[in-house]
Design a protein around this motif. Sequence first.
Motif, mmCIF file in Angstrom:
data_model
loop_
_atom_site.group_PDB
_atom_site.id
_atom_site.type_symbol
_atom_site.label_atom_id
_atom_site.label_comp_id
_atom_site.label_asym_id
_atom_site.label_seq_id
_atom_site.Cartn_x
_atom_site.Cartn_y
_atom_site.Cartn_z
ATOM 1 N N VAL A 126 75.479 5.578 -86.919
ATOM 2 C CA VAL A 126 75.196 6.949 -86.497
ATOM 3 C C VAL A 126 75.801 7.171 -85.121
ATOM 4 C CG1 VAL A 126 73.414 8.635 -85.980
ATOM 5 C CG2 VAL A 126 73.082 6.998 -87.838
ATOM 6 N N MET A 127 76.681 8.167 -85.021
ATOM 7 C CA MET A 127 77.443 8.412 -83.788
ATOM 8 C C MET A 127 77.149 9.803 -83.219
ATOM 9 S SD MET A 127 80.272 10.374 -82.773
ATOM 10 C CE MET A 127 81.303 10.630 -84.219
ATOM 11 N N GLU A 128 77.182 9.882 -81.924
ATOM 12 C CA GLU A 128 77.118 11.167 -81.235
ATOM 13 C C GLU A 128 77.949 11.082 -79.965
ATOM 14 O OE1 GLU A 128 73.234 12.192 -79.544
ATOM 15 O OE2 GLU A 128 72.584 10.126 -79.950
ATOM 16 N N THR A 183 82.271 5.800 -86.021
ATOM 17 C CA THR A 183 82.492 4.732 -85.033
ATOM 18 C C THR A 183 82.496 5.309 -83.622
ATOM 19 O OG1 THR A 183 84.907 4.919 -84.968
ATOM 20 C CG2 THR A 183 83.950 3.509 -86.682
ATOM 21 N N ASN A 184 82.347 4.416 -82.668
ATOM 22 C CA ASN A 184 82.341 4.827 -81.272
ATOM 23 C C ASN A 184 83.703 5.392 -80.859
ATOM 24 O OD1 ASN A 184 80.554 4.667 -78.770
ATOM 25 N ND2 ASN A 184 82.457 3.803 -78.000
ATOM 26 N N ASN A 185 84.794 4.761 -81.309
ATOM 27 C CA ASN A 185 86.130 5.254 -80.949
ATOM 28 C C ASN A 185 86.360 6.673 -81.446
ATOM 29 O OD1 ASN A 185 87.073 3.011 -79.537
ATOM 30 N ND2 ASN A 185 87.879 2.016 -81.369
ATOM 31 N N ILE A 186 85.878 6.961 -82.643
ATOM 32 C CA ILE A 186 86.018 8.318 -83.166
ATOM 33 C C ILE A 186 85.237 9.293 -82.293
ATOM 34 C CG2 ILE A 186 85.372 9.834 -85.083
ATOM 35 C CD1 ILE A 186 86.050 7.529 -86.987
ATOM 36 N N GLY A 187 84.039 8.901 -81.894
ATOM 37 C CA GLY A 187 83.238 9.757 -81.027
ATOM 38 C C GLY A 187 83.921 10.029 -79.700
ATOM 39 N N SER A 225 83.090 14.255 -67.496
ATOM 40 C CA SER A 225 83.105 12.919 -68.085
ATOM 41 C C SER A 225 82.602 12.995 -69.517
ATOM 42 C CB SER A 225 82.215 11.967 -67.284
ATOM 43 O OG SER A 225 82.696 11.796 -65.973
ATOM 44 N N VAL A 226 83.235 12.226 -70.400
ATOM 45 C CA VAL A 226 82.814 12.213 -71.804
ATOM 46 C C VAL A 226 82.522 10.787 -72.246
ATOM 47 C CG1 VAL A 226 84.181 14.261 -72.320
ATOM 48 C CG2 VAL A 226 85.178 12.010 -72.713
ATOM 49 N N ASP A 227 81.663 10.660 -73.229
ATOM 50 C CA ASP A 227 81.346 9.338 -73.779
ATOM 51 C C ASP A 227 80.729 9.518 -75.163
ATOM 52 O OD1 ASP A 227 81.335 6.599 -73.756
ATOM 53 O OD2 ASP A 227 79.495 6.396 -72.589
ATOM 54 N N ALA A 228 80.642 8.429 -75.880
ATOM 55 C CA ALA A 228 80.039 8.432 -77.215
ATOM 56 C C ALA A 228 79.101 7.251 -77.346
ATOM 57 C CB ALA A 228 81.119 8.373 -78.291
ATOM 58 N N ALA A 229 78.194 7.334 -78.292
ATOM 59 C CA ALA A 229 77.276 6.237 -78.606
ATOM 60 C C ALA A 229 77.223 6.092 -80.116
ATOM 61 C CB ALA A 229 75.888 6.518 -78.046
#
Length: 217
Positions: free
Chosen positions: A101-103, A125-129, A90-94
């Motif tokens: 600031v994204m990770e 952005t979150n979508n990019i992450g 599973s993958v996700d971003a914040a």
Amino acid sequence: MKIKIAGKRNKYYVVWKGVKPGVYDSWKACQEQVKGFEGARFMGFPNEEQAKLAFRSDMNQYLGKKKSPAVQPNDKMASSGKGPVWDSISVDAACSGNPGVMEYQGVYTKTGKRIFHGGPYPDATNNIGEFLALVHVLALLKKENKNMPVYSDSKTAIAWVRRKQAKTKLQPTPKNKKVFELIARAETWLKNNSWNTPILKWDTEHWGEIPADFGRK
């Protein structure tokens, strides 16, 4: 992404099948009962009254009758009310702000153990992450000659991967130069590689937050 029913945020969770069936007042408490439990059946509700009523009722009224697992997981399975394929990533971003600031990270769905992490990156952005996380795991699985389902809760990121292009509206700045370098690298990888990895939409409404969630919502 918050779990929603009838436009309201869920605050209570029913576990019909898990370590200890019952009604729980947080996703964390619910997750402790269902993560790694084969055949787990659970769902979120906006208030305690609805949750208690659901727990006393037949779970099939809410989730549908359970069928035999599909041989090949696909998007239809991910939205059918069944539990997820636990042997998966599973993958996700914040992102703190938009942009901010994204990770991102990838974890083994069954245990939540982190497999990889990227960032933090400023002015993203979150979508990019979410997009970078998906490409990261696809490249990782191909490099290690492995194949297992990958879950994301972002329809946008999944669409970008399928189109092999990140359709972001974010503008380049001195701060996010590294982010745009990563996007270009990811797009190049997608265009120059093929993969058989099933990319599935995490069914947040029925399963709660994706295991790779950073827990900052």
